[in-house]
Design a protein around this motif. Structure first.
Motif, PDB file in Angstrom:
ATOM      1  N   LYS A   3       0.850  -1.181   0.000  1.00 14.68           N
ATOM      2  CA  LYS A   3       0.000   0.000   0.000  1.00 14.68           C
ATOM      3  C   LYS A   3       0.890   1.237   0.000  1.00 14.68           C
ATOM      4  N   GLU A   4       0.303   2.361   0.341  1.00 17.55           N
ATOM      5  CA  GLU A   4       1.010   3.630   0.346  1.00 17.55           C
ATOM      6  C   GLU A   4       2.213   3.641   1.295  1.00 17.55           C
ATOM      7  N   ALA A   5       3.102   4.597   1.040  1.00 17.61           N
ATOM      8  CA  ALA A   5       4.266   4.803   1.906  1.00 17.61           C
ATOM      9  C   ALA A   5       3.877   5.735   3.046  1.00 17.61           C
ATOM     10  N   LEU A  16       8.310   3.496  17.791  1.00 11.98           N
ATOM     11  CA  LEU A  16       8.633   3.502  16.363  1.00 11.98           C
ATOM     12  C   LEU A  16       8.502   2.099  15.778  1.00 11.98           C
ATOM     13  N   LYS A  17       9.075   1.123  16.465  1.00 10.98           N
ATOM     14  CA  LYS A  17       9.028  -0.253  15.973  1.00 10.98           C
ATOM     15  C   LYS A  17       7.612  -0.814  16.001  1.00 10.98           C
ATOM     16  N   LEU A  18       6.864  -0.534  17.056  1.00 12.53           N
ATOM     17  CA  LEU A  18       5.486  -1.026  17.156  1.00 12.53           C
ATOM     18  C   LEU A  18       4.643  -0.508  15.998  1.00 12.53           C
ATOM     19  N   ILE A  19       4.694   0.792  15.753  1.00 15.77           N
ATOM     20  CA  ILE A  19       3.906   1.385  14.672  1.00 15.77           C
ATOM     21  C   ILE A  19       4.353   0.827  13.322  1.00 15.77           C
ATOM     22  N   LYS A  20       5.656   0.704  13.141  1.00 22.31           N
ATOM     23  CA  LYS A  20       6.200   0.160  11.899  1.00 22.31           C
ATOM     24  C   LYS A  20       5.679  -1.257  11.651  1.00 22.31           C
ATOM     25  N   VAL A  21       5.748  -2.109  12.651  1.00 22.55           N
ATOM     26  CA  VAL A  21       5.305  -3.500  12.505  1.00 22.55           C
ATOM     27  C   VAL A  21       3.812  -3.565  12.189  1.00 22.55           C
ATOM     28  N   ILE A  22       3.002  -2.798  12.916  1.00 22.66           N
ATOM     29  CA  ILE A  22       1.556  -2.791  12.673  1.00 22.66           C
ATOM     30  C   ILE A  22       1.263  -2.401  11.229  1.00 22.66           C
ATOM     31  N   LEU A  25       2.449  -5.038   8.622  1.00 19.56           N
ATOM     32  CA  LEU A  25       1.560  -6.199   8.589  1.00 19.56           C
ATOM     33  C   LEU A  25       0.307  -5.906   7.754  1.00 19.56           C
ATOM     34  N   GLU A  26      -0.050  -4.636   7.662  1.00 21.03           N
ATOM     35  CA  GLU A  26      -1.208  -4.225   6.849  1.00 21.03           C
ATOM     36  C   GLU A  26      -0.816  -3.971   5.392  1.00 21.03           C
ATOM     37  N   GLY A  27       0.469  -4.108   5.073  1.00 21.59           N
ATOM     38  CA  GLY A  27       0.919  -3.942   3.693  1.00 21.59           C
ATOM     39  C   GLY A  27       1.467  -2.582   3.331  1.00 21.59           C
ATOM     40  N   TYR A  28       1.583  -1.685   4.309  1.00 23.86           N
ATOM     41  CA  TYR A  28       2.124  -0.356   4.021  1.00 23.86           C
ATOM     42  C   TYR A  28       3.637  -0.414   3.922  1.00 23.86           C
ATOM     43  N   GLN A  29       4.181   0.449   3.108  1.00 28.86           N
ATOM     44  CA  GLN A  29       5.621   0.648   3.027  1.00 28.86           C
ATOM     45  C   GLN A  29       5.944   1.715   4.068  1.00 28.86           C
ATOM     46  N   THR A  30       6.863   1.442   4.975  1.00 29.90           N
ATOM     47  CA  THR A  30       7.149   2.393   6.041  1.00 29.90           C
ATOM     48  C   THR A  30       8.580   2.897   5.989  1.00 29.90           C
ATOM     49  N   TYR A  31       8.732   4.119   6.436  1.00 32.12           N
ATOM     50  CA  TYR A  31      10.041   4.756   6.583  1.00 32.12           C
ATOM     51  C   TYR A  31      10.074   5.341   7.984  1.00 32.12           C
ATOM     52  N   THR A  32      11.096   5.029   8.743  1.00 30.01           N
ATOM     53  CA  THR A  32      11.170   5.505  10.118  1.00 30.01           C
ATOM     54  C   THR A  32      12.352   6.444  10.301  1.00 30.01           C
ATOM     55  N   VAL A  46      11.975  10.457  -0.766  1.00 30.17           N
ATOM     56  CA  VAL A  46      10.676   9.787  -0.762  1.00 30.17           C
ATOM     57  C   VAL A  46       9.574  10.801  -0.463  1.00 30.17           C
ATOM     58  N   THR A  47       8.431  10.653  -1.126  1.00 27.90           N
ATOM     59  CA  THR A  47       7.260  11.455  -0.786  1.00 27.90           C
ATOM     60  C   THR A  47       6.202  10.510  -0.238  1.00 27.90           C
ATOM     61  N   PRO A  48       6.066  10.468   1.083  1.00 28.18           N
ATOM     62  CA  PRO A  48       5.087   9.550   1.673  1.00 28.18           C
ATOM     63  C   PRO A  48       3.655  10.046   1.464  1.00 28.18           C
ATOM     64  N   ALA A  49       2.710   9.119   1.560  1.00 29.61           N
ATOM     65  CA  ALA A  49       1.295   9.471   1.461  1.00 29.61           C
ATOM     66  C   ALA A  49       0.782  10.044   2.775  1.00 29.61           C
ATOM     67  N   LEU A  50       1.514   9.779   3.872  1.00 23.41           N
ATOM     68  CA  LEU A  50       1.104  10.190   5.211  1.00 23.41           C
ATOM     69  C   LEU A  50       2.332  10.268   6.102  1.00 23.41           C
ATOM     70  N   ILE A  51       2.331  11.221   7.036  1.00 23.72           N
ATOM     71  CA  ILE A  51       3.394  11.326   8.031  1.00 23.72           C
ATOM     72  C   ILE A  51       2.768  11.212   9.411  1.00 23.72           C
ATOM     73  N   LEU A  52       3.262  10.285  10.216  1.00 24.82           N
ATOM     74  CA  LEU A  52       2.874  10.169  11.621  1.00 24.82           C
ATOM     75  C   LEU A  52       3.950  10.892  12.423  1.00 24.82           C
TER      76      LEU A  52
END
Length: 134
Positions: A3-5, A16-22, A25-32, A46-52
């Motif tokens: 899914k989206e980055a 950071l690791k908890l959010i990344k793993v969750i 597991l849902e199919g998102y590409q993550t950058y930490t 990278v241009t992510p679709a969302l920033i937490l």
């Protein structure tokens, strides 16, 4: 299929690791990243679709970083969701005033977090208020 980055900005490595793993597991590409400087470097590649965005970062705060990103035409359309364990009175309002598109207080609930992220990515009418998902 991924899914989206999503970029996750948090100086607490456990969070950071908890959010990344969750999200993965849902199919998102993550950058930490753990600092504002690291996010600047990431956004050059990278241009992510969302920033937490954690609000309590070392050096430049998450609020300052959000203001900077929302003032830049290149990044202002990226939804930024404030995510913090320090939910103090007024933090929600400060984060929205800084330009955050939503607010989530920690600890997160692993069973509802993915659906909330999906709502933010779809631009659904998620209220700009504290979403306590614990």
């Amino acid at each position: 299929m991924e899914k989206e980055a999503i970029a996750i900005v948090d100086d607490n490595l456990v969070n950071l690791k908890l959010i990344k793993v969750i999200l993965e597991l849902e199919g998102y590409q993550t950058y930490t990243v753990t600092t504002a400087e690291d996010l600047d470097e990431l956004l050059s590649r990278v241009t992510p679709a969302l920033i937490l965005m954690d609000l309590q970062l070392p050096g430049v705060s998450g609020l300052e970083l959000t203001r900077k990103l929302k003032a830049d035409n290149k990044y202002k359309q990226i939804p930024i969701i404030a995510i913090t364990a320090y939910a103090m009175k007024g933090d929600k309002e400060k984060s929205i005033e800084a330009g955050c598109d939503g607010y989530i207080s920690k600890p997160i609930d692993v069973s509802t977090f993915p659906a909330l992220i999906e709502q933010f990515l779809k631009g659904s009418s998620v209220p700009k208020q504290s979403e306590k998902i614990d």
